[in-house]
Every structure is written in structure tokens, then in C-alpha cells.
Design a protein around this motif. Structure first.
Motif, PDB file in Angstrom:
ATOM      1  N   GLY A   1      -0.622  15.021  -4.590  1.00 49.89           N
ATOM      2  CA  GLY A   1      -1.660  15.150  -5.598  1.00 49.89           C
ATOM      3  C   GLY A   1      -1.202  14.945  -7.027  1.00 49.89           C
ATOM      4  O   GLY A   1      -1.888  15.363  -7.966  1.00 49.89           O
ATOM      5  N   MET A   2      -0.064  14.278  -7.209  1.00 47.92           N
ATOM      6  CA  MET A   2       0.472  14.104  -8.564  1.00 47.92           C
ATOM      7  C   MET A   2      -0.317  13.093  -9.385  1.00 47.92           C
ATOM      8  O   MET A   2      -0.321  13.162 -10.617  1.00 47.92           O
ATOM      9  CB  MET A   2       1.935  13.662  -8.493  1.00 47.92           C
ATOM     10  N   GLY A   3      -0.970  12.140  -8.741  1.00 45.85           N
ATOM     11  CA  GLY A   3      -1.687  11.123  -9.487  1.00 45.85           C
ATOM     12  C   GLY A   3      -2.222  10.051  -8.557  1.00 45.85           C
ATOM     13  O   GLY A   3      -2.329  10.250  -7.341  1.00 45.85           O
ATOM     14  N   CYS A   4      -2.537   8.879  -9.135  1.00 51.06           N
ATOM     15  CA  CYS A   4      -3.117   7.761  -8.407  1.00 51.06           C
ATOM     16  C   CYS A   4      -2.216   6.536  -8.573  1.00 51.06           C
ATOM     17  O   CYS A   4      -1.241   6.573  -9.319  1.00 51.06           O
ATOM     18  CB  CYS A   4      -4.506   7.428  -8.959  1.00 51.06           C
ATOM     19  N   THR A   5      -2.587   5.457  -7.918  1.00 49.43           N
ATOM     20  CA  THR A   5      -1.859   4.204  -8.130  1.00 49.43           C
ATOM     21  C   THR A   5      -2.820   3.038  -7.981  1.00 49.43           C
ATOM     22  O   THR A   5      -3.933   3.181  -7.467  1.00 49.43           O
ATOM     23  CB  THR A   5      -0.678   4.063  -7.149  1.00 49.43           C
ATOM     24  N   LEU A   6      -2.384   1.875  -8.434  1.00 50.38           N
ATOM     25  CA  LEU A   6      -3.118   0.620  -8.250  1.00 50.38           C
ATOM     26  C   LEU A   6      -2.264  -0.290  -7.383  1.00 50.38           C
ATOM     27  O   LEU A   6      -1.209  -0.750  -7.819  1.00 50.38           O
ATOM     28  CB  LEU A   6      -3.407  -0.031  -9.606  1.00 50.38           C
ATOM     29  N   LEU A   7      -2.717  -0.525  -6.160  1.00 53.21           N
ATOM     30  CA  LEU A   7      -1.963  -1.307  -5.183  1.00 53.21           C
ATOM     31  C   LEU A   7      -2.932  -1.932  -4.183  1.00 53.21           C
ATOM     32  O   LEU A   7      -4.059  -1.453  -4.034  1.00 53.21           O
ATOM     33  CB  LEU A   7      -0.992  -0.413  -4.398  1.00 53.21           C
ATOM     34  N   PRO A   8      -2.498  -2.958  -3.460  1.00 48.98           N
ATOM     35  CA  PRO A   8      -3.242  -3.344  -2.258  1.00 48.98           C
ATOM     36  C   PRO A   8      -3.186  -2.200  -1.246  1.00 48.98           C
ATOM     37  O   PRO A   8      -2.323  -1.315  -1.338  1.00 48.98           O
ATOM     38  CB  PRO A   8      -2.479  -4.577  -1.751  1.00 48.98           C
ATOM     39  N   VAL A   9      -4.072  -2.234  -0.263  1.00 52.05           N
ATOM     40  CA  VAL A   9      -4.137  -1.114   0.674  1.00 52.05           C
ATOM     41  C   VAL A   9      -3.017  -1.135   1.709  1.00 52.05           C
ATOM     42  O   VAL A   9      -2.653  -0.088   2.253  1.00 52.05           O
ATOM     43  CB  VAL A   9      -5.505  -1.084   1.409  1.00 52.05           C
ATOM     44  N   MET A  10      -2.454  -2.324   2.016  1.00 48.14           N
ATOM     45  CA  MET A  10      -1.537  -2.422   3.148  1.00 48.14           C
ATOM     46  C   MET A  10      -0.306  -1.516   3.055  1.00 48.14           C
ATOM     47  O   MET A  10       0.121  -0.959   4.075  1.00 48.14           O
ATOM     48  CB  MET A  10      -1.113  -3.868   3.369  1.00 48.14           C
ATOM     49  N   PRO A  11       0.330  -1.330   1.888  1.00 46.78           N
ATOM     50  CA  PRO A  11       1.514  -0.456   1.862  1.00 46.78           C
ATOM     51  C   PRO A  11       1.209   0.987   2.272  1.00 46.78           C
ATOM     52  O   PRO A  11       2.099   1.695   2.728  1.00 46.78           O
ATOM     53  CB  PRO A  11       1.969  -0.526   0.396  1.00 46.78           C
ATOM     54  N   LEU A  12      -0.068   1.419   2.117  1.00 49.28           N
ATOM     55  CA  LEU A  12      -0.439   2.804   2.407  1.00 49.28           C
ATOM     56  C   LEU A  12      -1.574   2.859   3.428  1.00 49.28           C
ATOM     57  O   LEU A  12      -2.315   3.829   3.485  1.00 49.28           O
ATOM     58  CB  LEU A  12      -0.866   3.503   1.100  1.00 49.28           C
TER      59      LEU A  12
END
Length: 314
Positions: free
Chosen positions: A234-245
Motif C-alpha cells: 500500500g505504499m503507492g501506485c505505478t504506471l506500467l503495462p499489466v503483464m509484469p503484475l
């Protein structure tokens, strides 16, 4: 300078002592020392710091090591290419893959290569994109997946896929609605890779072009595993494609929200040196990767990705 001297030099660098290196390359220690002395005399510099415990590379030795690995790899490639003229492609191919692409591509590429190219020894090295770019320049790897951020002019490149980026959040921080604007996403507490790795240059460039403030980065984390742990905590968010997660998203531990106005995308690109010829084995892996990426996208296995416009360019 000759190939044997470079081979001897690398053996010493890798094993840390002349004795261990001499056993590895099957040459007397005295003869090995003599060859390195001749090499150092020709180059006019010491390649090793010598001590009772063994040897370590000097600054000049570090520089030579990168060149030696590249030269010997190209010699191996030449032999393997000639041998492949009358046989199926064979030999070692070193393929660089970024952390954020590994989850989508690594296993399928290994499986397909093993099935279709049984005599090719595919070595995958997972690195940050900045490191992969440097290794590609130095000739230490045959090819790498990189992201087209306008800095790939030194390579021969083939676009594979265009991936959509989403705002990925802990469930408790999920924004309202089915999508979020880039302006709103940039204001969220973001955990992003450090410059110049991964999606960071693309996000910052998109913010500048849209006239928005720079992203609200609360932590620089370039490791997908540490990023995953931080998001789940719950430390924060990220901007990424979905595949890594994708596993955490499918298990509803994390939430992916598409970004709009403008949409954020990255072009996944296969790159190789413009100056070093590819072996027959490397060419086969290149073609396999291009076809495989298209298959993974069109089948829906590689989520939020569409096939890029194909062309070879410097």
C-alpha cells in the motif's frame, strides 16, 4: 594481440589467479604469464593488479575485457554461421530482456526456441533497459528487447508490439470510474523506475508534451519484485503495462485502471547492433521472437498489446 591471448586474459579475469586460469585453458602457468606479459607490453599498460591473493583488473583491464568478450563471441558466431550453411542453425545466442517484459516473453521464447531450434543454446539475461543498451553497444549480447523512446538510432530495430500502460494500484487506492486521465494519474503517489530505465522516460516525456507537471514520484524502484512488494504493502501506485503484475491483478490484489487524455503506450522493440553481423543462430532467434510476439498478442496471452507496424530501420 591474438585470439589466444584474449582467451587467456579472460580466463585470468574470470578465475582470479594465474594458476586456476592455466588449469582452465590447459597451458603451463609460466607460459600463461609470458603471454599476458607480451600482451601488456604491446598495449603499454598493466591489465591486472597482482597480489598474494590473486589478481584483479585494472581500469585498462576492465576496458579490454568488454572488447575481448565481444571479439571472441563474434569469432564463435562466424564459426557457427559457416557450420550452419549445411545444417540447422546452431550455437549460443544471448538475448537481453527487461524486467517488465520477462513475465510476458521469457518462458514462451525459451519453449519455442527449444522446440523449433533444438541446436540453439538460448541464454536469457534479465536486466534494466539502460544496462541492456550498453551491453548491446559493447557487443556483449546478440540482441535485446528495448522501448522506443527516441534513443535507438544506433541499433537495427524492429517494432514488435505497442503496449498500453495503466495506473496500477493497491485495491484501497483504486480511483473511481473505469479510467483515469493522465493528469490525474501523474498526481497520484507514484513508484517508478529510476531514470533512464523502463517507462520513466516515456512518462516524463508524455507529461512534458501534454503540458502537465512532472509525475509525483515518491520512490524510485527499478526492480519488479520490489515494486510488487511495495504496491501490495500500500505504499503507492505505478504506471506500467499489466503483464509484469498480471498475477496480482487477476487475483484482485492489485487493480489496473486504463489511462486516457492522452493514452500512455510504449513500443516494445527488438534491437541488435548495426555494426556486428548476426550469426545464423541469432537470425533464427530474431525471426522466432518477431513471430512469437505477434502470436502472443493476437491470442490475448500478452494483454493490452497490439502488433506494431513492422519495418527494419537504423
Amino acid at each position: 594481440m591474438n585470439l589466444k591471448q584474449l582467451k587467456y586474459f579472460l580466463a585470468i579475469a574470470e578465475h582470479g589467479t594465474f594458476l586456476k586460469a592455466s588449469e582452465k585453458v590447459f597451458i603451463a602457468q609460466s607460459a600463461l604469464s609470458h603471454q599476458i606479459a607480451l600482451l601488456e607490453d604491446e598495449l603499454g599498460t598493466s591489465l591486472f593488479h597482482r597480489s598474494r591473493r590473486g589478481v584483479t583488473l585494472t581500469e585498462a583491464g576492465e576496458v579490454l575485457m568488454a572488447h575481448a568478450r565481444s571479439i571472441l563471441r563474434q569469432v564463435d558466431d562466424a564459426r557457427e554461421s559457416l557450420a550452419s550453411l549445411t545444417d540447422s542453425p546452431a550455437g549460443k545466442v544471448t538475448f537481453g530482456i527487461p524486467h517488465s517484459v520477462s513475465n510476458a516473453l521469457a518462458l514462451p521464447l525459451l519453449q519455442t526456441t527449444r522446440k523449433d531450434l533444438p541446436r540453439v543454446n538460448l541464454e536469457l539475461t534479465e536486466e534494466l533497459t539502460g544496462n541492456l543498451s550498453r551491453q548491446l553497444h559493447a557487443g556483449q549480447i546478440h540482441m535485446a528487447v528495448l522501448f522506443d523512446d527516441g534513443t535507438l538510432d544506433d541499433f537495427v530495430c524492429e517494432p514488435l508490439l505497442v503496449e498500453r500502460l495503466s495506473l496500477i494500484t493497491p485495491v484501497a487506492m483504486t480511483p473511481a470510474g473505469d479510467a483515469i486521465s493522465l493528469h490525474e494519474a501523474l498526481g497520484m503517489p507514484l513508484i517508478l523506475p529510476a531514470q533512464p530505465h523502463g517507462v520513466r522516460p516515456l512518462i516524463e516525456q508524455a507529461a512534458v508534451m501534454a503540458g502537465f507537471a512532472e509525475p509525483n514520484v515518491i520512490a524510485d524502484i527499478s526492480s519488479i519484485s520490489i515494486l510488487r512488494t511495495s504496491l501490495l504493502a500500500g505504499m503507492g501506485c505505478t504506471l506500467l503495462p499489466v503483464m509484469p503484475l498480471i498475477n496480482e491483478i487477476q487475483q484482485q490484489q492489485l487493480q489496473a485502471t486504463p489511462v486516457h487524455s492522452p493514452e500512455l503506450t510504449r513500443t516494445v522493440t527488438l534491437c541488435r547492433s548495426a555494426h556486428i553481423p548476426m550469426s545464423a543462430a541469432a537470425s533464427s532467434v530474431w525471426n522466432t521472437c518477431v513471430t512469437l510476439a505477434q502470436t502472443l498478442s493476437e491470442s490475448g496471452v500478452w494483454r493490452d498489446a497490439v502488433v506494431a507496424t513492422r519495418h527494419l530501420a537504423h
